[in-house]
Every structure is written in structure tokens, then in C-alpha cells.
Design an enzyme around this catalytic site. Structure first.
Site: not given
Ligand SMILES: Cc1cc2nc3c(=O)[nH]c(=O)nc-3n(C[C@H](O)[C@H](O)[C@H](O)COP(=O)(O)OP(=O)(O)OC[C@H]3O[C@@H](n4cnc5c(N)ncnc54)[C@H](O)[C@@H]3O)c2cc1C
Length: 363
Positions: A167, A246, A345
């Protein structure tokens, strides 16, 4: 020259899955690379910090918001290239992640099937090396196309340069807002067998009666397991839906530290997994439960998911400060009982006293 629309005081809560937090002082929606570059130029000219927003599913925004330019990366497009027997799938950062996984599974390209149902966009997947059910994106990522805002240039970082870990990656560890991911390339196996690393998935496949397991069957199994834990955001009526998944990482400790936790726990059933480097991974969910918290437990407008101990859920009226205070209670209780401080996380934006650095509350 790209005409840039910079909006002011844009509420961020509706753009995150937790649904708490304040406004972005400035906000740009970028649908192409030129707009990302123009936003960076705009911010640099004014000495304003830049933050990147994807699907907001791994983010906790402070109630006071952020005094930065938030760039919402909505770049779309998918392309493929044959590379020997493999297939290189390149997706723009704004592609919805689960749509890409479905696309790969439907085409018979193995490598992403266990990552079904994870919310968010492609661009965030290398940030924390997204993983679940025996796969991590670091297993397949070959290159990440980024804007390096420090150097002001677009660079392609090969997988070996991404510093992937559990992670984690050098993008997450480094200075916030330095890297804007524009596109990610994954190396997949056409006709490859699905990954079957988890007993839960094998059990679900057996219940589904699919043998031998196909990529599609594994995707269905993972989605079914995740739905049972409220870990797929496709039910607007699910009372557990407002979370960021998480909230804590599973602690990875050296053998002596893990032994000390086991001695304090004095429970032979304490889950522990030996890692390749000799360290030991513990279950954050087990530690929280054995520190006295139950699924569904509430503290005012926040609480634990009724279906998943590691998810902190925001209910009506919740603020970011409620989420932080509750997370801190969990950390304090686990630390007092087992001597381990859980690490959050999600990424925190704005003036949130880091729950990792706050000293324990007086008991
Ligand atoms: C119900 C649920 C289940 C989940 N299950 C998992 C799982 O099984 N495994 C897991 O690993 N994660 C899980 N997650 C966490 C999350 O979905 C992941 O980490 C996902 O990749 C985040 O994507 P996002 O586009 O929403 O990022 P955001 O929440 O918008 O951003 C997260 C971080 O990434 C950065 N970021 C986003 N996009 C970019 C970009 N294009 N360039 C540079 N930085 C960027 C942001 O600045 C921030 O620091 C879960 C979340 C939820 C709500």
C-alpha cells in the site's frame, strides 16, 4: 495555449466517498494533459500548492478545507499494444478503475481480476499500490506517465522506479502533489489463468460451482465477497457506504516485535503472516476487535462499518474531526492493549492533526 477555468471555493466533501471535509480554495477539472500542465503553471506562478484528486475514495479532507489548487484528473482513453506474448494495456488517469478491470476480464486478459470492485480512478492505483485478494497493481504495472511538477516536465517512470511496497510507492511517500499521474500501463496475459491466492475466493468459487475457474468467475467471486463487506460502492442505500475502505494498514513488524504483540495477546489464534523478508504481518481488524471494538459500534455520527471492522463510516452530520477523533480512539486502544500504533491508509489533506502523531489521550 489552453484556456484554463479555475473555480473558487469548491466543496470537496461530495467528491469524496467519506463525504466530509471543507472546500478547495481553487479547483480545476482537467480532461486533458494540456489542462493539467496549464493548472501546474497557474499554481507555480502564484506560489500555490497543488493537490491531485481522483475518485476521492482514499482521502480525508480537513473541515477547514485546503488552501491549494485541487486538480481533478479526468483524462480518459484506453489503448493496447502486443508485447511478445503479453498485452500492454495503457489507461488514462481518469478512467474508472473497475471499468478497466471489467474490460480486461471480458477480453480474457489476466492480471487485474482480483482487483475487481475497488472504487476510484486509474491514476491513483500506483499511488498506494492498490491491492486485494492476492494481487497488487505492482504485479502488472510497467510504466507510469506523470507530470513531475518539481521539474515541470512529463516523465515516464518505469515500474522499477516506482518504489512499490505494501500500500505504498514513492509517489505516496514523496512530497504531496509532486507527481500528477497522467496514464498507467499494465502488462497482462491474454488467455492467462486467474490468480487464486486467497482461501475466501476459492471458497466463493466453490459456492458458485465454477470449475475450472475463469477470469470472469474470479471477478464475480471477488465482487460477491466485497459486497458482503460493503466494499463495493454500488448500493446508494447501504448504511456503510460512506467510508474510504480500510482505514488502517495491517502492521508489518519484525519478528521480535510481532512476538511481543503475540505475548501480550496471549491468544494462539492471533492471525499472523510471515513475509518474504522475515517480517510478520498482523491483522489490524483482529487487533481492533480484540482491543474492545465491535462492528457497527458508533461514536456519535461516526463508527465502524457493521460489515467490516477496518472501515470507519461517516453517518449524517459527521465531520472530518469526528472521523479523526474516532480513528485516534481506535489507535489508542490498540496501542494500550498490544503496544502497536496503527498507521492510517488514506491520505489526509489540510489541517488535520495527523492521527499518527497525536499523543495518546489520557486514560
Ligand atoms: C469501499 C472501498 C473499498 C476499497 N477497497 C480497496 C482495496 O481493496 N484495496 C486498495 O488498495 N484500496 C481500496 N480502497 C481505497 C481506494 O479505493 C484506492 O486507494 C483507490 O485507488 C483510490 O483512488 P481514487 O481515484 O479515489 O483516489 P483519491 O482518493 O482521489 O486520491 C488518493 C490519493 O491518490 C492521489 N491521486 C489520485 N489520483 C492521482 C493522480 N492522477 N496523480 C497523482 N496522484 C493522484 C491523491 O492526491 C491522493 O493522495 C477502497 C476504498 C473504498 C471506499
Amino acid at each position: 495555449m489552453t484556456a484554463l477555468t479555475v473555480r473558487e471555493r469548491v466543496p470537496l466533501a461530495p467528491l469524496t466517498t467519506l463525504g466530509v471535509g471543507g472546500e478547495a480554495r481553487w479547483f480545476v477539472a482537467a480532461a486533458d494533459e494540456a489542462t493539467v500542465v496549464a493548472a501546474h503553471t497557474w499554481a507555480r506562478a502564484r506560489g500555490v500548492a497543488l493537490r491531485v484528486l481522483g475518485g476521492g475514495s482514499n482521502l480525508l479532507v480537513a473541515d477547514a478545507g485546503v488552501d491549494t489548487l485541487v486538480v481533478h484528473v479526468g483524462l480518459r482513453g484506453v489503448s493496447t499494444r502486443r508485447a511478445g506474448g503479453a498485452l500492454e494495456l495503457t489507461a488514462a488517469a481518469g478512467e474508472p478503475w473497475d471499468g478497466l478491470v471489467r474490460h480486461a476480464v471480458e477480453h480474457g486478459w489476466a492480471g487485474l481480476e482480483c482487483l475487481s470492485g475497488i472504487p476510484g480512478l486509474v491514476g491513483a492505483t500506483p499511488i498506494q499500490n492498490v491491492g486485494a485478494y492476492g494481487q497488487e497493481v505492482s504485479d502488472t504495472v510497467t510504466a507510469v506517465r506523470t507530470l513531475d511538477t518539481q521539474r515541470g516536465e512529463i516523465v515516464t517512470v518505469p515500474a522499477a522506479g516506482c518504489g512499490f511496497a505494501y500500500r505504498d510507492s514513492m509517489f505516496k511517500r514523496g512530497e504531496a502533489g509532486r507527481w500528477v499521474v497522467l496514464a498507467v500501463t499494465y502488462r497482462l496475459q491474454p488467455g492467462g489463468a486467474p490468480t487464486l491466492g486467497y482461501a475466501d475466493v476459492a471458497g466463493q468459487l466453490a459456492r458458485q460451482g465454477t470449475a475450472p475457474p475463469t477470469l470472469a468467475a474470479v471477478r464475480e467471486a471477488v465482487l460477491a465477497i466485497r459486497r458482503g463487506k460493503s466494499m463495493v460502492l454500488d448500493d446508494p442505500l447501504d448504511p456503510n457506504r460512506r467510508s474510504c475502505g480500510s482505514f488502517f494498514l495491517n502492521p508489518i513488524l519484525d519478528a521480535a516485535e510481532a512476538g511481543a504483540v503475540a505475548a501480550r495477546a496471549d491468544e494462539p489464534a492471533m492471525p499472523r503472516w510471515l513475509q518474504a523478508d522475515g517480517r510478520v504481518k498482523l491483522s489490524a481488524a483482529w487487533l481492533i476487535e480484540h482491543a474492545g471494538f465491535a462492528r457497527g459500534e458508533r461514536a456519535g455520527p461516526v463508527g465502524l462499518s457493521s460489515r467490516h471492522t477496518l472501515a470507519i463510516v461517516a453517518h449524517d452530520g459527521a465531520r472530518a474531526s469526528d472521523v479523526v477523533a474516532f480513528a485516534r480512539r481506535l489507535q489508542d486502544a490498540v496501542e494500550a492493549r498490544f503496544g502497536v500504533r496503527l498507521t492510517p491508509e488514506p491520505v489526509f489533506w489540510g489541517d488535520i492533526q495527523s492521527v499518527t502523531r497525536v499523543p495518546p489521550l489520557p486514560s
